[in-house]
Scaffold this motif. Sequence first.
Motif, PDB file in Angstrom:
ATOM      1  N   CYS A 144      63.775  22.879  61.107  1.00  0.00           N
ATOM      2  CA  CYS A 144      64.616  21.851  61.630  1.00  0.00           C
ATOM      3  C   CYS A 144      64.794  20.809  60.887  1.00  0.00           C
ATOM      4  CB  CYS A 144      64.005  21.767  63.144  1.00  0.00           C
ATOM      5  SG  CYS A 144      64.961  20.518  64.023  1.00  0.00           S
ATOM      6  N   TYR A 173      63.995  20.514  73.142  1.00  0.00           N
ATOM      7  CA  TYR A 173      65.028  20.659  71.955  1.00  0.00           C
ATOM      8  C   TYR A 173      66.084  21.601  72.098  1.00  0.00           C
ATOM      9  CZ  TYR A 173      66.126  21.657  67.355  1.00  0.00           C
ATOM     10  OH  TYR A 173      66.931  21.948  66.051  1.00  0.00           O
ATOM     11  N   ARG A 175      68.033  23.422  69.927  1.00  0.00           N
ATOM     12  CA  ARG A 175      67.889  24.523  69.047  1.00  0.00           C
ATOM     13  C   ARG A 175      68.946  24.535  68.040  1.00  0.00           C
ATOM     14  NH1 ARG A 175      66.525  27.144  74.382  1.00  0.00           N
ATOM     15  NH2 ARG A 175      64.140  27.615  74.324  1.00  0.00           N
ATOM     16  N   ARG A 235      68.487  26.189  64.870  1.00  0.00           N
ATOM     17  CA  ARG A 235      67.798  27.668  65.266  1.00  0.00           C
ATOM     18  C   ARG A 235      68.451  28.932  64.394  1.00  0.00           C
ATOM     19  NH1 ARG A 235      64.902  30.207  69.752  1.00  0.00           N
ATOM     20  NH2 ARG A 235      65.119  32.432  69.577  1.00  0.00           N
ATOM     21  N   ARG A 270      59.763  24.970  63.326  1.00  0.00           N
ATOM     22  CA  ARG A 270      59.747  25.172  64.485  1.00  0.00           C
ATOM     23  C   ARG A 270      59.620  26.587  64.949  1.00  0.00           C
ATOM     24  NH1 ARG A 270      61.236  21.373  68.363  1.00  0.00           N
ATOM     25  NH2 ARG A 270      62.207  19.403  67.438  1.00  0.00           N
ATOM     26  N   GLU A 290      60.355  25.547  74.924  1.00  0.00           N
ATOM     27  CA  GLU A 290      61.320  25.110  73.916  1.00  0.00           C
ATOM     28  C   GLU A 290      61.029  25.575  72.431  1.00  0.00           C
ATOM     29  OE1 GLU A 290      60.992  21.111  72.606  1.00  0.00           O
ATOM     30  OE2 GLU A 290      58.632  20.842  72.903  1.00  0.00           O
ATOM     31  N   ASP A 291      61.583  25.646  71.366  1.00  0.00           N
ATOM     32  CA  ASP A 291      61.260  25.872  70.231  1.00  0.00           C
ATOM     33  C   ASP A 291      60.318  24.867  69.708  1.00  0.00           C
ATOM     34  OD1 ASP A 291      62.885  27.979  70.585  1.00  0.00           O
ATOM     35  OD2 ASP A 291      64.478  27.346  68.941  1.00  0.00           O
ATOM     36  N   PHE A 292      59.220  25.072  69.880  1.00  0.00           N
ATOM     37  CA  PHE A 292      58.257  23.909  69.639  1.00  0.00           C
ATOM     38  C   PHE A 292      57.752  23.875  68.155  1.00  0.00           C
ATOM     39  CE2 PHE A 292      56.130  27.759  70.867  1.00  0.00           C
ATOM     40  CZ  PHE A 292      54.970  28.058  70.006  1.00  0.00           C
ATOM     41  N   VAL A 293      57.538  22.632  67.482  1.00  0.00           N
ATOM     42  CA  VAL A 293      57.123  22.366  66.233  1.00  0.00           C
ATOM     43  C   VAL A 293      55.701  23.006  66.135  1.00  0.00           C
ATOM     44  CG1 VAL A 293      56.506  20.564  64.662  1.00  0.00           C
ATOM     45  CG2 VAL A 293      58.413  20.349  66.302  1.00  0.00           C
TER      46      VAL A 293
END
Length: 466
Positions: free
Chosen positions: A99, A122, A124, A127, A143, A170-173
């Motif tokens: 990301c 987030y 995305r 993505r 992510r 969410e698309d977490f880190v």
Amino acid sequence: MSKVATRFAPSPTGALHIGGVRTALFNWLYSKNQKGTFHLRIEDTDKERSKEEHKIQIIKSLNWLGIKHDGEEYIQSTKIDNHVKIANELLKSGHAYKCYCSPEEIEEQKKRARQKKIPYIYNRKWRDAEEKDAPKEIKPVIRFKSKIEGSSILKDLVQGDVEIDNNTIEDFVILRNDGTPTYNLSATVDDHEMGMTHIIRGDDHKINTFKQMQIYQAMKWDVPAFAHIPLIHTIEGKKLSKRDNASTLDDYSKIGIIPDALRNYLLRLGWSYQDKEIFTLEESIKYFNLEGIGKSPSKLDMSRILSMNEHYIKNINENELFNQLIDYCKIYKKEIKTDKAEKIKKSLTFLKNKAKTLEDIINNAQYLTIDEVEFNKEDFKLIDEKAKKIISTFTNKLTDIEKFNKETLEPIINELIKSYETNFKGVGQPLRIALTGSKFGPGIYDIIISLEKEEVLKRLTNKKLA
């Protein structure tokens, strides 16, 4: 099924919080009940705040409560390379992505969420974007590519089935732009590497569990069983924090709460077995199960802790109580001289009467530990001429007594009551002030017998009483 393995994973950034202690206790008891193993993982990746002294204190505190881990401590900071390796594997398999959003972009997204009064997720943006379009000046984070369709179910061993829409995760880190892994990645990889079968922790971790389950599934690892314990609240019903009084283990040990009593209290804080209240260590292990954990938060009640402590003080073996008292004084008060310690030991039966803490016992025993009586100014005013005569007469009669016990002392006290036309308080109070410096304290017979004849005569002939 694999042998049960549980863990406690504190960060060495401060004193051990009482909520963490209970979590450690539940993990330890469950593993011992199941003939399994209990492990300690030190999550020390926050290098600025993590300190060796905190790690030592955590282990010492757990041992004080009787919670001993199996094997060596697992030090998370030594496993970072493995966490990074797994992040790259997830990237390679398509379960993660780079990301390139700038910090300003992320802050703008958060600002919009606040304005709309909705939780930040987030957007995305990267993505499915092409990496060739990435800005050269931005160092990316990695992510995890969370599921965006359907729902996930957590079969929680305490809370029951908990379902969540996947699009709310969410698309977490998992890897920061400086190359360091985040909590959810590190915890998951470590739990897998350690062979953990059960993760028992506070229910504030529930959203983390949904994220971690997806990492397990992406790596095709066995997913452990999860149990989320309701948090501990203050007596007012607020979440207990480190800013609250009596929130760390040290807060209890320094006022003289004994380990068995605190362990028993924490065991019953959110867990029950029939209507039983008092549990020996062996009974705690024998009866502990996850089914007995309630689903609602528990309130930390200091009056109940003191009541439990009083019960243990009254019922514990006196030799063991004495040893704990001596250790307590060495750490929190001042070391008691051997000759005075022996007097305290002989007097524990009455010194512990009505004592709720070890500190209470020491306060009750102060008259035994002093070399010279210091009089409470207000109480000393009660030593009038009549009181001085009572003290003098008692002193004279005491010199003829060989055996020092209630049977020999009681006739003298009764004779003084009669001859000075007073009552038991009228005789006992002046004597107590003369011998201890205060009108408060143990019974007068206990004071006299415990001080022994030589010391009693020395104190009663104090020039200030003439």
